[in-house]
Design a protein around this motif. Structure first.
Motif, mmCIF file in Angstrom:
data_model
loop_
_atom_site.group_PDB
_atom_site.id
_atom_site.type_symbol
_atom_site.label_atom_id
_atom_site.label_comp_id
_atom_site.label_asym_id
_atom_site.label_seq_id
_atom_site.Cartn_x
_atom_site.Cartn_y
_atom_site.Cartn_z
ATOM 1 N N LYS A 24 0.931 -1.113 0.473
ATOM 2 C CA LYS A 24 -0.296 0.109 0.180
ATOM 3 C C LYS A 24 0.967 1.239 0.149
ATOM 4 O O LYS A 24 0.513 2.432 -0.614
ATOM 5 C CB LYS A 24 -1.239 -0.022 1.101
ATOM 6 N N VAL A 25 1.964 1.341 1.139
ATOM 7 C CA VAL A 25 2.602 2.853 0.679
ATOM 8 C C VAL A 25 3.649 2.304 -0.376
ATOM 9 O O VAL A 25 3.810 3.444 -0.934
ATOM 10 C CB VAL A 25 4.205 1.691 1.164
ATOM 11 N N GLN A 26 3.714 1.096 -1.014
ATOM 12 C CA GLN A 26 4.336 2.146 -1.913
ATOM 13 C C GLN A 26 3.295 1.851 -3.560
ATOM 14 O O GLN A 26 4.003 3.387 -4.203
ATOM 15 C CB GLN A 26 5.113 0.455 -2.131
ATOM 16 N N CYS A 27 2.427 1.650 -3.225
ATOM 17 C CA CYS A 27 1.733 2.363 -4.542
ATOM 18 C C CYS A 27 1.425 3.361 -3.980
ATOM 19 O O CYS A 27 1.052 4.496 -5.373
ATOM 20 C CB CYS A 27 0.473 0.923 -4.225
ATOM 21 N N GLU A 28 0.621 3.657 -2.966
ATOM 22 C CA GLU A 28 0.790 4.993 -2.855
ATOM 23 C C GLU A 28 1.526 6.290 -3.099
ATOM 24 O O GLU A 28 0.995 7.626 -3.688
ATOM 25 C CB GLU A 28 0.361 5.330 -0.870
ATOM 26 N N LEU A 29 2.534 6.083 -2.611
ATOM 27 C CA LEU A 29 4.012 6.974 -2.929
ATOM 28 C C LEU A 29 4.484 6.954 -4.429
ATOM 29 O O LEU A 29 4.422 8.229 -5.158
ATOM 30 C CB LEU A 29 5.127 6.360 -2.211
ATOM 31 N N MET A 30 4.032 5.973 -5.673
ATOM 32 C CA MET A 30 4.341 5.516 -6.865
ATOM 33 C C MET A 30 3.827 6.662 -7.741
ATOM 34 O O MET A 30 3.803 6.816 -8.346
ATOM 35 C CB MET A 30 5.166 4.205 -6.901
ATOM 36 N N ARG A 31 1.752 6.516 -7.125
ATOM 37 C CA ARG A 31 1.189 7.324 -7.872
ATOM 38 C C ARG A 31 1.631 9.008 -8.181
ATOM 39 O O ARG A 31 1.812 9.011 -9.046
ATOM 40 C CB ARG A 31 -0.285 7.992 -7.029
ATOM 41 N N GLU A 32 2.284 9.024 -7.274
ATOM 42 C CA GLU A 32 2.877 10.813 -6.684
ATOM 43 C C GLU A 32 3.571 10.526 -7.772
ATOM 44 O O GLU A 32 4.377 11.887 -8.463
ATOM 45 C CB GLU A 32 3.763 11.105 -5.776
ATOM 46 N N GLU A 33 4.765 9.796 -8.510
ATOM 47 C CA GLU A 33 5.840 9.371 -9.268
ATOM 48 C C GLU A 33 5.067 9.377 -10.942
ATOM 49 O O GLU A 33 5.319 8.781 -12.170
ATOM 50 C CB GLU A 33 6.791 8.028 -8.845
ATOM 51 N N GLY A 34 3.444 9.220 -11.078
ATOM 52 C CA GLY A 34 3.110 8.924 -12.681
ATOM 53 C C GLY A 34 2.759 7.711 -12.916
ATOM 54 O O GLY A 34 2.517 7.178 -13.796
ATOM 55 N N ILE A 35 2.798 6.516 -11.393
ATOM 56 C CA ILE A 35 1.956 5.286 -11.784
ATOM 57 C C ILE A 35 1.485 4.725 -10.957
ATOM 58 O O ILE A 35 1.388 4.685 -9.295
ATOM 59 C CB ILE A 35 3.913 4.301 -11.331
ATOM 60 N N ASP A 36 0.548 3.985 -11.256
ATOM 61 C CA ASP A 36 -0.810 3.359 -11.040
ATOM 62 C C ASP A 36 -0.441 2.324 -10.736
ATOM 63 O O ASP A 36 -0.949 1.896 -11.848
ATOM 64 C CB ASP A 36 -1.920 4.127 -11.548
ATOM 65 N N LEU A 37 -0.412 1.539 -9.583
ATOM 66 C CA LEU A 37 -0.810 -0.133 -9.340
ATOM 67 C C LEU A 37 -1.210 -0.539 -8.367
ATOM 68 O O LEU A 37 -1.589 0.222 -7.516
ATOM 69 C CB LEU A 37 0.795 -0.248 -8.714
#
Length: 226
Positions: A24-37
């Motif tokens: 969940k943490v990885q996905c939340e912060l990756m969204r800030e990088e423009g990656i939606d998982l």
């Protein structure tokens, strides 16, 4: 027949229900990088791998380059949440009460994270000082290095060690070390086909409740792996 002398536990997804928190943490912060998982998909695909290994695979899939600052930020946030939100897998303490055999933990997590989360759920004192991090030992799972290290520390032959693992990567590493392996599917990140995947990777049997593990250990003492 090989008699069990050493019980080796993975930590995340076996003793502590932490894989979903990390995903969940990885996905939340990756969204800030423009990656939606999707967190559930991430946990399913990458459970058992180190964060740098996950990043490398995501870089291959997406072409995105993650900065060291971003990777550290994710690690720090995972540590923060594990230290406050992580829970033991149901029945962990009761299972350990029933097992008198020598035991240790072999994990891909860092030594600092292992102490943090194990202490939070009251399991640190039940294993220390025998809590081994692959980061300190050599190559991470699915390589066998950390399991070979544990065997050396306790002077136990591989066929006399039983490993409890929830990930395909962990099972593969334990089998590469020559250990016997029991798969576990009782954490929140378990998915349809999880047990089959662990069996295909080399687990002799698979359980979904820690309460069943002591009986499995006893049976394996009389069950020759083919």
């Amino acid at each position: 027949m090989p008699q069990p002398q050493l019980l080796i536990f993975d930590c995340d997804g076996v003793l502590i229900d932490s894989e979903v928190i990390a995903a969940k943490v990885q996905c939340e912060l990756m969204r800030e990088e423009g990656i939606d998982l999707d967190a559930a998909d991430l946990a399913q695909r990458f459970a058992g791998l180190t964060w740098p290994a996950i990043v490398e695979r995501l870089k291959e899939e997406t072409g995105h380059r993650f900065s060291q600052a971003f990777m550290q930020r994710v690690d720090d946030e995972i540590d923060r949440r594990l230290g406050t939100e992580a829970e033991e897998i149901a029945g962990a303490h009761e299972m350990l009460d029933r097992l008198e055999m020598t035991r240790c933990i072999c994990s891909n997590s860092s030594a600092a994270r292992l102490e943090l989360e194990l202490d939070h759920v009251g399991l640190w004192d039940r294993f220390r000082p025998y809590v081994f991090s692959a980061i300190d030992i050599g190559k991470a799972k699915p390589e066998p290095d950390i399991f070979l290290h544990a065997l050396k520390v306790f002077d136990v032959r591989a066929e006399n060690a039983i490993v409890l693992e929830d990930s395909v990567h962990g099972v593969a590493g334990a089998r590469a070390a020559g250990c016997r392996v029991v798969g576990f599917t009782g954490a929140s990140h378990s998915y349809p086909g999880h047990a089959d995947a662990l069996t295909e990777a080399g687990a002799e049997t698979v359980i979904s409740r820690l309460a069943d593990y002591p009986a499995v250990v006893e049976v394996l003492g009389d069950w020759q792996d083919g």
